[in-house]
Design a protein around this motif. Structure first.
Motif, PDB file in Angstrom:
ATOM      1  N   SER A   1       4.641  -2.593  -6.037  1.00 29.03           N
ATOM      2  CA  SER A   1       3.373  -2.311  -5.368  1.00 29.03           C
ATOM      3  C   SER A   1       2.254  -3.259  -5.790  1.00 29.03           C
ATOM      4  CB  SER A   1       2.936  -0.876  -5.653  1.00 29.03           C
ATOM      5  OG  SER A   1       3.804   0.031  -5.033  1.00 29.03           O
TER       6      SER A   1
ATOM      7  N   GLU B   1       1.645   6.129   0.452  1.00 25.95           N
ATOM      8  CA  GLU B   1       3.051   6.059   0.075  1.00 25.95           C
ATOM      9  C   GLU B   1       3.878   7.039   0.901  1.00 25.95           C
ATOM     10  OE1 GLU B   1       4.663   7.684  -3.253  1.00 25.95           O
ATOM     11  OE2 GLU B   1       3.335   9.406  -3.353  1.00 25.95           O
TER      12      GLU B   1
ATOM     13  N   HIS C   1       5.391   1.881  -0.034  1.00 29.63           N
ATOM     14  CA  HIS C   1       6.133   2.465  -1.149  1.00 29.63           C
ATOM     15  C   HIS C   1       7.269   3.336  -0.623  1.00 29.63           C
ATOM     16  CE1 HIS C   1       6.492   4.514  -5.169  1.00 29.63           C
ATOM     17  NE2 HIS C   1       5.964   3.369  -5.606  1.00 29.63           N
TER      18      HIS C   1
END
Length: 256
Positions: free
Chosen positions: A25, A186, A222
């Motif tokens: 990330s 995410e 993510h």
């Protein structure tokens, strides 16, 4: 200061370790001539240099201290102090409580503490932390990840980007994202394997958070290794009827 619009570039979004073509990330958020490196997961420093050198950053912001969001701070430290970078001043670094000592403990191999403060001007985050960095206003809220962790809202010239970091659905993130132009959220697929405690969003929950916050657009990131990006987008779309995209590595998204 320029009138560059608010945007973000995906340096990487893999979890929990990088793939051959996707670092962990990290994002470069920019606007009005200001550049902030948001999360420094493994491999993101290399991709950052496609867009900015360390000495061209206005700040670094770290959501939490899991390695897939922070490990490249270690190599950035060496780059900032011992290579071809000459800092006029330490780089402002905003991160969770204890970040300075965590870096120093990892980097120190003698009785002398590594001078992390020579590379980074460190300020610890707290719930409701707000700071002006150049043209950008950064607001942080505590989120639910089982360790100290924060979501981020970036605002510039009436536009707003909200980044979830890693978190289960929580009121802090929903409140932070209220009415934002873009929610970068995410979309993991599984619960934490050890305890069963939920510490991530599923794609459906990312859609829920975007809907509840009345976000203008959702960008899922993510994404866990048990899902394809297309599956994550499709699942999120069952809960949110606004535009949804995937945070493809290397892509740049305009905000607003």
């Amino acid at each position: 200061m320029t009138s560059d619009p608010l945007c973000f570039t995906v340096l990487g979004c893999a979890t929990p370790y990088p793939t051959v073509d996707n670092p962990c990330s990290g994002y470069l958020v920019s606007g009005g001539g200001t550049r902030v490196w948001v999360d420094a997961g493994s491999g993101t420093l290399a991709q950052l240099q496609r867009h900015a050198r360390l000495d061209e950053l206005d700040a670094i912001w770290i959501s939490h201290l899991h390695a897939d969001h922070s490990a490249d701070l270690l190599t950035a430290y060496y780059g900032a102090l011992y290579a071809d970078i000459e800092l006029a001043d330490p780089i402002p670094l905003y991160g969770p409580p204890g970040i300075a000592d965590r870096l120093a403990h990892f980097l120190t191999n003698t009785s002398t503490r590594s001078p992390v403060e020579s590379a980074f001007a460190i300020e610890e985050l707290h719930d409701g932390h707000e700071v002006r960095v150049g043209a950008l206003t950064l607001t942080s809220r505590a989120v639910a990840h089982g360790i100290p962790a924060f979501g981020l809202r970036v605002e510039a010239e009436g536009r707003s980007l909200v980044y979830s970091g890693d978190t289960a659905p929580c009121a802090g993130l929903t409140s932070l994202a209220e009415g934002c132009d873009v929610l970068l959220c995410e979309a993991e697929s599984v619960r934490a394997p050890a305890s069963g405690e939920q510490v991530h969003h599923t794609p459906e929950e990312a859609g829920d958070t975007a809907r509840e916050a009345k976000a203008g657009r959702l960008v899922v990131t993510h994404v866990g290794r048990f899902l394809t990006p297309q599956q994550a987008v499709a699942r999120a779309s069952t809960r949110f009827d606004g535009p949804i995209e995937y945070a493809a590595p290397g892509a740049t998204f305009s905000v607003g």
